[in-house]
Design a protein around this motif. Structure first.
Motif, mmCIF file in Angstrom:
data_model
loop_
_atom_site.group_PDB
_atom_site.id
_atom_site.type_symbol
_atom_site.label_atom_id
_atom_site.label_comp_id
_atom_site.label_asym_id
_atom_site.label_seq_id
_atom_site.Cartn_x
_atom_site.Cartn_y
_atom_site.Cartn_z
ATOM 1 N N ALA A 203 -7.515 7.892 -2.752
ATOM 2 C CA ALA A 203 -7.833 9.143 -3.905
ATOM 3 C C ALA A 203 -6.580 9.004 -4.438
ATOM 4 O O ALA A 203 -7.707 9.429 -6.091
ATOM 5 C CB ALA A 203 -8.085 10.427 -2.275
ATOM 6 N N GLN A 204 -5.960 8.780 -4.868
ATOM 7 C CA GLN A 204 -4.588 8.989 -5.598
ATOM 8 C C GLN A 204 -5.215 8.183 -6.944
ATOM 9 O O GLN A 204 -5.864 8.344 -7.686
ATOM 10 C CB GLN A 204 -3.518 9.002 -5.432
ATOM 11 C CG GLN A 204 -2.302 10.392 -4.491
ATOM 12 C CD GLN A 204 -1.161 10.151 -4.000
ATOM 13 O OE1 GLN A 204 -0.678 8.197 -3.506
ATOM 14 N NE2 GLN A 204 -1.007 10.115 -3.021
ATOM 15 N N LEU A 205 -5.037 6.888 -6.159
ATOM 16 C CA LEU A 205 -5.781 5.609 -7.292
ATOM 17 C C LEU A 205 -7.135 6.105 -8.167
ATOM 18 O O LEU A 205 -6.844 5.875 -9.402
ATOM 19 C CB LEU A 205 -5.745 4.646 -6.543
ATOM 20 C CG LEU A 205 -4.573 3.970 -6.532
ATOM 21 C CD1 LEU A 205 -5.354 2.653 -5.547
ATOM 22 C CD2 LEU A 205 -3.627 3.194 -7.209
ATOM 23 N N THR A 206 -8.091 6.170 -7.708
ATOM 24 C CA THR A 206 -9.262 6.877 -7.859
ATOM 25 C C THR A 206 -9.734 7.794 -8.866
ATOM 26 O O THR A 206 -10.640 8.584 -9.079
ATOM 27 C CB THR A 206 -10.308 6.604 -6.968
ATOM 28 O OG1 THR A 206 -10.327 7.048 -6.101
ATOM 29 C CG2 THR A 206 -10.130 5.337 -6.881
ATOM 30 N N GLY A 207 -8.948 8.890 -8.244
ATOM 31 C CA GLY A 207 -9.216 10.217 -8.766
ATOM 32 C C GLY A 207 -10.689 10.731 -8.031
ATOM 33 O O GLY A 207 -11.301 11.863 -8.454
#
Length: 234
Positions: A64-68
């Motif tokens: 979730a953090q990597l892809t937004g």
């Protein structure tokens, strides 16, 4: 679903499943795993990786953090123990019957049956003695292929049936699938087997009802992230 991350040995290299628990699930390790898989797709002009993770797990938070983004729903993996007393039994309609075992059915007599059903009958992974044939109005219309994972654990994901079955009444067809699943579950649980089952997250109301009927002891919601190369360069 909860398999270890896998290499490109015979499987689609654009899909990757990360375990919900275990070692090396910190952010750096996950990025290293994703980069290694991306390298296998270096020959592609626009590589994209579809990563399957358990909702709420460490890989879920990292992706979730990597892809937004948030993961898109795949389905629910449920585990039902023989001691489960919260399940609701759904009876088959009078026109339908489940019989145990696939070897008794002569496939050469079923040329008009949906190819998906015929393929399920012939799948070498399934255990014919643990699987079921679905009869409707005394005709073979589908099956429930069962895989035995251990002497006390089985898995079956779906009631596979002819597409023409109740095609004019989808609610009736959904109820029949649920009743067949419930009946097969009763039989295996009654024999002392734990069941691992799968319910797609595809918006079909019958799946939510199936969760209520099955009342799994353990339930994991699996989601998918679309990862692109620039997500790993941040």
């Amino acid at each position: 679903m909860a398999e270890q991350h896998s290499t490109d040995s015979g499987m689609d290299r654009s899909h990757l499943t990360l375990p919900a628990r275990g070692r090396a699930l910190d952010r750096d390790s996950i990025i290293a795993i994703l980069n290694a898989r991306m390298q296998l797709m270096a020959d592609l002009t626009s590589p994209e990786l579809f990563v399957h993770v358990a909702e709420g797990s460490s890989p879920d938070h990292t992706l979730a953090q990597l892809t937004g983004t948030t993961g898109s729903g795949m389905g629910w993996e449920g585990t039902v123990f023989p001691t489960n007393t919260r399940r609701r039994h759904v009876s088959l309609p009078r026109s339908a019957q489940l019989t145990r075992g696939l070897r008794e059915v002569p496939l050469e007599d079923l040329p008009e049956l949906d190819p998906r059903v015929l393929a399920a009958f012939q799948d070498p992974q399934i255990e014919p003695a643990d699987s079921f044939v679905l009869h409707v109005d005394d005709q073979v219309r589908g099956c429930i292929p069962v895989i035995r994972l251990s002497p006390t654990t089985v898995t079956f994901r779906a009631v596979i049936h002819d597409n023409a079955l109740f095609s004019d009444d989808l609610r009736r067809r959904s109820f029949l699938r649920l009743a067949a699943w419930s009946t097969a579950s009763d039989i295996h649980l009654g024999e002392g087997s734990t069941i691992i089952t799968w319910m797609p997250d595809d918006g079909d109301p019958i799946n939510e009802y199936k969760l209520q009927v099955g009342a799994p002891d353990w339930l994991t919601h699996w989601v998918t992230y679309r990862v692109l190369p620039h997500h790993l360069r941040a």
